[in-house]
Design an enzyme around this catalytic site. Structure first.
Site, PDB file in Angstrom:
ATOM      1  N   HIS A 126      -9.499  20.958  67.513  1.00 34.45           N
ATOM      2  CA  HIS A 126     -10.894  20.710  67.899  1.00 34.45           C
ATOM      3  C   HIS A 126     -11.031  19.347  68.590  1.00 34.45           C
ATOM      4  O   HIS A 126     -11.731  19.213  69.597  1.00 34.45           O
ATOM      5  CB  HIS A 126     -11.806  20.724  66.671  1.00 34.45           C
ATOM      6  CG  HIS A 126     -11.829  22.017  65.912  1.00 34.45           C
ATOM      7  ND1 HIS A 126     -11.262  22.173  64.663  1.00 34.45           N
ATOM      8  CD2 HIS A 126     -12.365  23.223  66.227  1.00 34.45           C
ATOM      9  CE1 HIS A 126     -11.452  23.417  64.243  1.00 34.45           C
ATOM     10  NE2 HIS A 126     -12.116  24.074  65.169  1.00 34.45           N
ATOM     11  N   GLN A 137     -11.022  35.219  73.309  1.00 32.31           N
ATOM     12  CA  GLN A 137     -12.388  34.694  73.191  1.00 32.31           C
ATOM     13  C   GLN A 137     -12.757  33.877  74.439  1.00 32.31           C
ATOM     14  O   GLN A 137     -13.850  34.032  75.008  1.00 32.31           O
ATOM     15  CB  GLN A 137     -12.469  33.833  71.936  1.00 32.31           C
ATOM     16  CG  GLN A 137     -13.703  32.972  71.821  1.00 32.31           C
ATOM     17  CD  GLN A 137     -13.779  32.280  70.476  1.00 32.31           C
ATOM     18  OE1 GLN A 137     -14.076  32.916  69.477  1.00 32.31           O
ATOM     19  NE2 GLN A 137     -13.510  30.995  70.427  1.00 32.31           N
ATOM     20  N   SER A 152      -8.176  26.348  61.269  1.00 27.91           N
ATOM     21  CA  SER A 152      -8.880  26.068  60.009  1.00 27.91           C
ATOM     22  C   SER A 152      -8.355  26.982  58.907  1.00 27.91           C
ATOM     23  O   SER A 152      -8.387  26.633  57.729  1.00 27.91           O
ATOM     24  CB  SER A 152     -10.383  26.287  60.186  1.00 27.91           C
ATOM     25  OG  SER A 152     -10.848  25.550  61.304  1.00 27.91           O
TER      26      SER A 152
HETATM   27  P1  AMP Z   1     -13.268  27.508  65.691  1.00 27.17           P
HETATM   28  O1  AMP Z   1     -13.842  26.369  64.908  1.00 27.17           O
HETATM   29  O2  AMP Z   1     -12.072  28.126  65.067  1.00 27.17           O
HETATM   30  O3  AMP Z   1     -14.328  28.507  66.106  1.00 27.17           O
HETATM   31  O4  AMP Z   1     -12.717  26.878  67.052  1.00 27.17           O
HETATM   32  C1  AMP Z   1     -13.548  26.122  67.890  1.00 27.17           C
HETATM   33  C2  AMP Z   1     -12.836  25.897  69.204  1.00 27.17           C
HETATM   34  O5  AMP Z   1     -11.627  25.163  68.963  1.00 27.17           O
HETATM   35  C3  AMP Z   1     -12.428  27.194  69.904  1.00 27.17           C
HETATM   36  O6  AMP Z   1     -12.649  27.064  71.304  1.00 27.17           O
HETATM   37  C4  AMP Z   1     -10.956  27.292  69.579  1.00 27.17           C
HETATM   38  O7  AMP Z   1     -10.219  28.038  70.528  1.00 27.17           O
HETATM   39  C5  AMP Z   1     -10.545  25.831  69.588  1.00 27.17           C
HETATM   40  N1  AMP Z   1      -9.306  25.651  68.828  1.00 27.17           N
HETATM   41  C6  AMP Z   1      -9.048  26.057  67.559  1.00 27.17           C
HETATM   42  N2  AMP Z   1      -7.770  25.771  67.225  1.00 27.17           N
HETATM   43  C7  AMP Z   1      -7.204  25.187  68.297  1.00 27.17           C
HETATM   44  C8  AMP Z   1      -5.893  24.675  68.588  1.00 27.17           C
HETATM   45  N3  AMP Z   1      -4.904  24.732  67.696  1.00 27.17           N
HETATM   46  N4  AMP Z   1      -5.685  24.147  69.812  1.00 27.17           N
HETATM   47  C9  AMP Z   1      -6.669  24.098  70.746  1.00 27.17           C
HETATM   48  N5  AMP Z   1      -7.923  24.567  70.535  1.00 27.17           N
HETATM   49  C10 AMP Z   1      -8.186  25.105  69.334  1.00 27.17           C
END
Ligand code: AMP
Length: 282
Positions: A37, A155, A188
């Site tokens: 994030h 997504q 997460s």
């Molecule tokens: P989430 O909180 O899981 O909905 O993720 C929020 C944003 O963070 C989304 O655009 C995810 O694709 C991005 N994200 C989550 N994990 C990673 C990661 N390991 N590397 C890069 N972006 C991430």
């Protein structure tokens, strides 16, 4: 760092930014923040005058029996993490009833095959929840750019298409996957893993790396690559949800590796579902 939890205050904040001629970069999240994030925050700070992060665990994108109730919500820790970056100007933390007031009945859904393949096949309705909440957030926050991770490649591709189709003026920016030292993509949901499961989980990335090497050595059959990825994952005693090779723009299945191909996989390590992917360009 301003914390806003109601929609009218957020409208007001965005309107002020526009009036002052400030650009805004927006990072939507479900919280339980990690360096993945924060990499989106870094990129947003590089390209915009102001950075806005949202934290909202979106009930509409969880199916029955999924982990909505137990999804981690370490709000205080998340806010401290964001504040410590010194790059975030505003955090938007709406509650469920303001995003989905009683009686709200409008959804935004992409009605083609893109939402039924890969994660959409095992999580029916998931992407309808994602496109709906992001359409709402874009209307509320009105950013110049939205930062999305390639970690959730399907997504990011679906949201980019939704934004084009619906004429949102926001530009999507897709950022690379951030990984642990052993290759496991930050997520997460990694917090659910037991120490033994955590040791096993990198097999997902390792199997994708193996596929990349096979392509470098000349392999072009998607079937062969998928078969080898599956074999490697199964060897580690891990259950497979899917392993697919698709066109990176349309998400249509491919039989040969040529152009931009997204190889994506989802596995269950114990009860925890993990996803990862790589984009191969020939
Ligand atoms: P989430 O909180 O899981 O909905 O993720 C929020 C944003 O963070 C989304 O655009 C995810 O694709 C991005 N994200 C989550 N994990 C990673 C990661 N390991 N590397 C890069 N972006 C991430």
């Amino acid at each position: 760092m301003k914390i806003i939890n109601n929609i009218s205050d957020m409208y007001e904040y965005s309107a002020k930014l526009k009036k002052r001629g400030h650009t805004a970069g927006f990072v939507p999240t479900m919280g339980a923040l990690h360096d993945g994030h924060l990499s989106l925050v870094d990129r947003a700070a590089l390209e915009n005058k102001k950075v806005i992060v949202s934290i909202f665990v979106n009930p509409a994108q969880f199916g029955p029996g999924e982990d909505f109730d137990r999804y981690p919500r370490p709000v205080k820790k998340d806010l401290k993490m964001l504040k410590d970056t010194r790059k975030v100007d505003c955090v938007f933390t709406p509650d469920k009833d303001s995003m989905y007031p009683p009686g709200s009945a409008t959804f935004v859904s992409l009605e083609n095959e893109m939402t039924n393949v890969l994660c959409g096949a095992s999580r029916p309705g998931h992407f309808k929840g994602v496109t709906t909440v992001v359409a709402e957030l874009l209307n509320i926050v009105k950013p110049d750019r939205i930062y999305l991770g390639q970690k959730d490649a399907q997504q990011a591709i679906i949201l980019s298409k939704m934004m084009r189709d619906m004429h949102f003026s926001t530009t999507p920016v897709i950022c690379p996957i951030i990984r642990e030292k052993d290759g496991l993509a930050l997520s997460s949901r990694n917090a659910y893993l037991t120490p033994e499961q955590r040791d096993t989980a990198p097999v997902l990335y390792k199997s994708l790396q193996m596929a990349e090497s096979m392509v470098e050595l000349g392999e072009r059959s998607a079937e062969t690559l998928k078969k080898e990825i599956r074999r490697k994952i199964k060897e580690a005693g891990v259950e497979i949800d899917y392993v697919e090779a698709v066109d990176a723009a349309t998400l249509a299945p491919v039989s040969a590796i040529s152009g931009n191909v997204l190889i994506a996989a989802a596995i269950f390590v114990g009860k925890t579902r993990l996803i990862d992917n790589t984009i191969i360009t020939i």
